[in-house]
Design a protein around this motif. Structure first.
Motif, PDB file in Angstrom:
ATOM      1  N   HIS A   1      12.349 -79.059-141.720  1.00 54.72           N
ATOM      2  CA  HIS A   1      12.675 -80.483-141.608  1.00 54.72           C
ATOM      3  C   HIS A   1      14.089 -80.731-142.137  1.00 54.72           C
ATOM      4  O   HIS A   1      14.600 -79.950-142.921  1.00 54.72           O
ATOM      5  N   GLY A   2      14.669 -81.814-141.716  1.00 55.87           N
ATOM      6  CA  GLY A   2      15.992 -82.181-142.234  1.00 55.87           C
ATOM      7  C   GLY A   2      17.004 -82.275-141.115  1.00 55.87           C
ATOM      8  O   GLY A   2      16.715 -81.927-139.962  1.00 55.87           O
ATOM      9  N   ARG A   3      18.194 -82.774-141.491  1.00 55.74           N
ATOM     10  CA  ARG A   3      19.240 -82.970-140.483  1.00 55.74           C
ATOM     11  C   ARG A   3      19.862 -81.632-140.090  1.00 55.74           C
ATOM     12  O   ARG A   3      20.100 -80.777-140.954  1.00 55.74           O
ATOM     13  N   HIS A   4      20.103 -81.465-138.817  1.00 54.39           N
ATOM     14  CA  HIS A   4      20.802 -80.284-138.315  1.00 54.39           C
ATOM     15  C   HIS A   4      21.849 -80.738-137.298  1.00 54.39           C
ATOM     16  O   HIS A   4      21.638 -81.716-136.593  1.00 54.39           O
TER      17      HIS A   4
END
Ligand SMILES: Cc1cc2nc3c(=O)[nH]c(=O)nc-3n(C[C@H](O)[C@H](O)[C@H](O)COP(=O)(O)OP(=O)(O)OC[C@H]3O[C@@H](n4cnc5c(N)ncnc54)[C@H](O)[C@@H]3O)c2cc1C
Length: 349
Positions: free
Chosen positions: A208-211
């Motif tokens: 999860h998280g911004r990429h």
């Protein structure tokens, strides 16, 4: 002057300046534009092609990696790719090449805090190699995921470098995806996933998280994957892509989905400098091919709306584009390689 490293699928060229003067720098992901003098059916001809830089920026020289392009499988009578054949069969170490300085909007963001997802299909690995090598050297804390889609091991470029980098850098996650593995290809050793790179695969394997997403591959992959990543909820500004040829990745809402049927409704195209007026009869895919067929001299490069080599003054009329344009067209100009006349037009050429 190239040094050439052969491979059955792709050939790698190391280029250095003839005069010893430092080469212009580049951003990882950018490409070079080559002007090649080739011989075609006994006639000398100049062609222009773009090739991505396939290594991180370094003062000693440039590296490009060029896939051999055969005739299309369903039309084996056609000549193979002109430029790739020249690079594979005719170019020799020490030959001198004419190259335009690196350019292109497709390059890596330098915010080391944001993880990067590099997605390559086939020879689309070249700009990713540059980005990857740069990241691992310059931003060793940055997480990098590479998804590299191929049919089987016979098509892998940079196999040993990629494997060595993934062993050496724990924050680099290598995902090789084979759609048609060979009998000798072993899952877990030669590749990590079977099938095609898909949004499902990304969802299952990415944390999860911004990429930041960087995608480069064949049209069929780009046309499904790029909108798929956006539909998954990734903001448009976090998705970057480049096609190596014609690809309708994202059409502007008002762009037509089919070529203009000018055969029914011919349009006049005036080439001012050449003093020629020709009817657009719908036989050509775009204004560049149209001009070339008329023997009108125009600059050209990538033929996919990226490099801007064919930008030409549009003196009057309207040009429409059948695919997204990755070049800032100057006011009063148009790109011939992806444009068709939408009215009577006058071009500067
Ligand atoms: C920004 C950018 C970066 C790129 N980076 C790379 C890279 O790093 N590595 C790489 O390998 N490529 C890269 N490319 C692609 C590269 O520029 C060329 O398009 C590719 O090498 C094919 O060029 P060619 O001259 O060999 O083929 P072409 O001569 O353009 O031929 C293409 C195909 O058309 C077929 N053909 C020939 N005659 C006809 C005919 N009359 N009718 C129909 N079909 C015909 C040929 O057989 C061939 O299959 C990049 C492209 C762009 C735009």
């Amino acid at each position: 002057m190239p040094q050439i490293h052969p491979h059955s699928y792709a050939k790698t060229l190391y280029l250095e300046p003839v005069d010893g003067i430092a080469l212009p720098p580049f951003k990882p992901g950018q490409f070079l534009t080559f002007q090649l003098a080739i011989e075609n059916q006994g006639q000398a001809r100049t062609i222009v092609r773009c090739y991505s830089l396939s290594d991180r920026p370094a003062p000693e020289g440039y590296r490009v990696t060029i896939k051999r392009v055969p005739a299309p499988a369903d039309q084996p009578h056609l000549p193979p790719g002109a430029s790739s054949t020249h690079f594979h069969d005719r170019l020799h170490e020490g030959d001198i090449l004419r190259i335009k300085a690196p350019s292109g909007h497709f390059h890596i963001d330098d915010d080391a805090k944001v993880a990067v997802v590099l997605i390559a299909g086939g020879i689309g690995i070249t700009p990713m190699m540059s980005m990857l090598r740069w990241c691992l050297d310059e931003q060793p804390e940055r997480t990098v995921h590479l998804y590299y889609g191929l049919r089987h091991s016979g098509e892998v470029a940079f196999k040993s470098s990629l494997e060595a980098m993934s062993l050496r850098h724990p924050q680099f996650h290598l995902n090789v995806v084979y759609s048609r593995p060979d009998a000798n290809d072993v899952k877990g050793r030669d590749y990590q996933h079977a099938g095609h790179i898909s949004v499902d695969l990304l969802r299952q394997s990415l944390p999860h998280g911004r990429h930041l997403f960087y995608v480069c591959g064949p049209a069929v992959m780009m046309e499904s994957l790029v909108p798929g990543i956006a539909a998954w909820g990734v903001p448009e500004h976090d998705i970057h892509y480049e096609a190596f040829g014609p690809a309708t990745v994202r059409l502007a809402p008002d762009a037509p989905t089919k070529p203009v049927d000018a055969g029914l409704n011919p349009l006049e195209v005036r080439f001012q400098r050449s003093g020629r007026t020709v009817m657009w009869d719908g036989q050509d895919a775009n204004l560049l091919e149209f001009a070339e067929r008329q023997g009108i001299s125009v600059e050209s490069g990538c033929r996919s709306g990226s490099c801007g080599s064919c930008e030409t003054r549009l003196i009057s009329g309207t040009v429409r584009y059948l695919q997204s344009v990755d070049h800032d067209i100057r006011p009063g100009h148009c790109l011939l390689c992806v444009g068709q006349p939408a009215s009577f037009i006058t071009l500067g050429a």
